[in-house]
Design a protein around this motif. Sequence first.
Motif, mmCIF file in Angstrom:
data_model
loop_
_atom_site.group_PDB
_atom_site.id
_atom_site.type_symbol
_atom_site.label_atom_id
_atom_site.label_comp_id
_atom_site.label_asym_id
_atom_site.label_seq_id
_atom_site.Cartn_x
_atom_site.Cartn_y
_atom_site.Cartn_z
ATOM 1 N N LEU A 187 0.849 -1.196 0.000
ATOM 2 C CA LEU A 187 0.000 0.000 0.000
ATOM 3 C C LEU A 187 0.875 1.232 0.000
ATOM 4 O O LEU A 187 1.981 1.237 0.551
ATOM 5 C CB LEU A 187 -0.957 0.008 1.182
ATOM 6 C CG LEU A 187 -0.453 0.267 2.598
ATOM 7 C CD1 LEU A 187 -1.634 0.573 3.524
ATOM 8 C CD2 LEU A 187 0.322 -0.900 3.172
ATOM 9 N N CYS A 188 0.366 2.289 -0.630
ATOM 10 C CA CYS A 188 1.151 3.520 -0.745
ATOM 11 C C CYS A 188 0.819 4.517 0.347
ATOM 12 O O CYS A 188 1.538 5.510 0.528
ATOM 13 C CB CYS A 188 0.927 4.159 -2.104
ATOM 14 S SG CYS A 188 -0.738 4.813 -2.358
ATOM 15 N N GLY A 189 -0.262 4.273 1.067
ATOM 16 C CA GLY A 189 -0.656 5.188 2.121
ATOM 17 C C GLY A 189 -1.863 4.676 2.858
ATOM 18 O O GLY A 189 -2.495 3.682 2.456
ATOM 19 N N PHE A 190 -2.187 5.369 3.938
ATOM 20 C CA PHE A 190 -3.277 4.936 4.816
ATOM 21 C C PHE A 190 -3.911 6.186 5.416
ATOM 22 O O PHE A 190 -3.214 7.029 5.989
ATOM 23 C CB PHE A 190 -2.714 4.042 5.915
ATOM 24 C CG PHE A 190 -3.727 3.467 6.882
ATOM 25 C CD1 PHE A 190 -4.013 2.118 6.872
ATOM 26 C CD2 PHE A 190 -4.380 4.272 7.825
ATOM 27 C CE1 PHE A 190 -4.926 1.574 7.782
ATOM 28 C CE2 PHE A 190 -5.288 3.745 8.717
ATOM 29 C CZ PHE A 190 -5.566 2.391 8.697
ATOM 30 N N VAL A 191 -5.245 6.300 5.269
ATOM 31 C CA VAL A 191 -5.960 7.374 5.942
ATOM 32 C C VAL A 191 -7.162 6.787 6.685
ATOM 33 O O VAL A 191 -7.765 5.818 6.250
ATOM 34 C CB VAL A 191 -6.449 8.472 4.968
ATOM 35 C CG1 VAL A 191 -5.287 9.277 4.430
ATOM 36 C CG2 VAL A 191 -7.295 7.897 3.843
ATOM 37 N N SER A 192 -7.465 7.410 7.793
ATOM 38 C CA SER A 192 -8.603 7.028 8.619
ATOM 39 C C SER A 192 -9.748 7.994 8.364
ATOM 40 O O SER A 192 -9.549 9.206 8.273
ATOM 41 C CB SER A 192 -8.212 7.077 10.101
ATOM 42 O OG SER A 192 -9.355 7.128 10.938
ATOM 43 N N ASN A 193 -10.942 7.447 8.231
ATOM 44 C CA ASN A 193 -12.156 8.261 8.123
ATOM 45 C C ASN A 193 -12.785 8.318 9.518
ATOM 46 O O ASN A 193 -13.320 7.320 10.000
ATOM 47 C CB ASN A 193 -13.124 7.624 7.126
ATOM 48 C CG ASN A 193 -14.321 8.512 6.830
ATOM 49 O OD1 ASN A 193 -14.288 9.716 7.053
ATOM 50 N ND2 ASN A 193 -15.387 7.911 6.313
ATOM 51 N N PRO A 194 -12.708 9.459 10.197
ATOM 52 C CA PRO A 194 -13.159 9.505 11.597
ATOM 53 C C PRO A 194 -14.659 9.784 11.740
ATOM 54 O O PRO A 194 -15.421 9.803 10.768
ATOM 55 C CB PRO A 194 -12.343 10.665 12.184
ATOM 56 C CG PRO A 194 -11.357 11.044 11.122
ATOM 57 C CD PRO A 194 -11.977 10.639 9.829
#
Length: 846
Positions: A410-417
């Motif tokens: 994976l190239c990145g990781f974001v959280s949807n809060p």
Amino acid sequence: MTRTRFALLAAGLLLCGPLSGQETDFDLAAQRSESQDVRPVPGHAVDHGGLPLNPVPHSLVRGEGRLDVSGGVRLRGEGTRFAADLGFLPLARKGVALSVEFGAKAAARCGVKPLSGAYALRIDGSGIALTGYDERGAFYAVQTLRQIAESPAAAGGLPFVEIADYPDLPTRGVVEGFYGTPWPHAVRLSLIDFYGRFKMNSYLYGPKDDPYHSSPDWRLPYPESEARQIRELVEACRRNYVDFVWAIHPGQDIRWNEEDYRNLVRKFEWMYDLGVRAFAIFFDDISGDGTDPGRQTELLNRLDADFVRAKGDVAPLVVCPTDYSRLWANPTPQGSLAIYGRTLDPSVRVFWTGDVVCSDLTPETLAWVDSRIGRPAFYWWNYPVTDYARHILMQGPVYGLDTTLTTDDLCGFVSNPMEHGEASKLALYGVADYTWNTAAYNPIDNWERGLAELVPEAREAYRTFAIHSCDTETGYRRDESWETETFRIADYTPGQAAALREEFERVVAAPGVLEERCANRELLAELRPWLAEFRKLGERGLRTLDLIACYETGDDAAFWCGYVRNRMSAADRSAYEAHKSGTMKLQPFYEQAMDDMAAGFFTRLTGDRPASARGIGSFPTLATTQSRLMLDHDPGTFYTSGRAQQAGDWIGVDLGTLREVSEVTILQGRNSTDDVDYFDHARLEYSADGRTWHPLLDDLRRQYVIEWCGEPVGARYVRLLRLDSPRTNWAAVRSFEVNPVRAERLGFRVEAADAERALYAFDRDPGTSFRSDGRLAFEVPDGVREYVLLLDLPGEGGLRVRQFAADGSVLSEMAVGEPFFRLALADGAASVALEGPAEVFEIIAR
């Protein structure tokens, strides 16, 4: 982003009217497969020796000495560039040396890994040295120094330490992509500071309910006041070395023509003028022409050439595809993701949520999508988002994320809060840790550190609330209350009861402690509605434990009086349903104990089990308190399965004992006209032993309302079994009634303003009731000598009981002042009337 809004809030959408805007014609049938597995939280608490750093550094070696900085520090090298960030240490001309350097040459001399954000930190007798691979790395070194200076280990001087650190993932951060109220500006600014403090480097701005982000107003410029706020967000991100990514969501009404292409470029130009240098395009949660993957990639490639590359200072684009989950993605070479892989410029990063909308991050789901899009995916984790369960506040540990993954996956990781930004920080503290040092991530330890970081002045109170505020009940379920042991009243020890009492006492106390001590008033404001219900949950639990002791004494009058006082009123239940906590253990303990005591009490009075039922079946949510919603005699509420229906699924009831069953009525779905959540091919069955089943009605097709009435059969279990069907929706049941009480079956006449509801006073189920505001009268069958009245009396007014002879004359009259009342019948009594306000649970003839 999240189809979670549709996945679990379809009830509200279908019952409250037509879908709005971009949701029109959206397929609700494809989104119901979130897992119901509840896995324990992995990890363990760690003794950090007074130095709990977040994210956990890749390498940390502590020395023996301490550096006295009480006289201040003097900045050397690039230190003055970070003077505003070093306010936690006093500056002094003759202070301890604090040098800051960054750049490839300086980094190479110190052995700093050649990655953006990498740094080295050294504290020894000669002073403090911070070296970053780049300016961002130097800033991160400052943030680590801040944590050291503010840690317990810094009492008496900064501990000697050497740290070599770097991020595992190049992009780590947050996407404001939920449905619901967007974050207030002040909360966004607070969160951006939080991102910088804990080394997250990306904030994607894409709230679904921002009209200038989505259809139809994406073509319009922001009003001046909102444009000014976006400028401030961009500047706050710059100060915190966070990339501000502005996202547009045009797919629902985009026209694939030159005019709308120019509209899109013009909107990007406006945002560029506000300082935005990174952009994303979301094609999620749409229908119609906008879903065409060929058109999408053509647009993205053209934007990359005409805007991104032409500007020269704009980051590569990010896209959220329409097929962002394996649940509905076409896996073939003709599918959207494969088209992306063949035609989309390699620089464009592609979002992915996993096997379903809210799901764990696994090597398998990344391998599946990466092989199709031809690049490592950009993971969008729908946690701690609650736009599908807005009655829940997610405060549990961050887990379900594989710790063997690398940038090859994976190239990145974001959280949807959550829409509650301050309350989301506990989860984001974990996301920051996981994305920085993936292999070392320890969920329990991170959660324990996060509690102390966010509310140090009331950590234990916050922990008590948080540990009981983790589960969604349905959908993406999380472990909760793992340190608390509950029990059923038939089998428990004094020690278990004492431990549970202590926990309920902590629950009662926690809201007051947080109200008094929590320094983050914005966080407290977000928590407050939940804390109010949390306190009431604790009080219910304590009263329940007291009631169990009373029940065991055999004092019928005292027990029933305590029982009715401990029931949740309609208003109580409505308030709790809106702001839930303790759903996995605490509230179920209360519900089950109350049910068990009511059933045992009825049996003690009558010698027979009550005519009540409990929900059973193949869906795990039937084991939760949600199953009550199909047994509450209210067709306006419904049980929902929480996952997709599959072959062999069934929903049924356990009658508690073998009974003569002659009537079954089931109302499927959230309504009886056009709902998608029901078994469209089913069989109604019964069983005496739960192993051998016999049909009552077979081959039921597309029936919301199922009714059977016939010759009595001996059954303890009745169920609705799903038969062959292509349907993968959830399942919902509004009502599941077996042998509903009927006037003709009673054998005596009942008179009341609402004669049908009045029958619940005689249904031999203390869990049901009839609220009488006037007069309830009934005939006395032959052989009855007395009645036991199980009541709840209002605080005002009074209830009078009259006995009548066959000719209508009054034989006796008396006032009733207690909920438990034994009425001895007068000689010749032919009927009885209850006059005045009362909730009548059961009238038991003896």
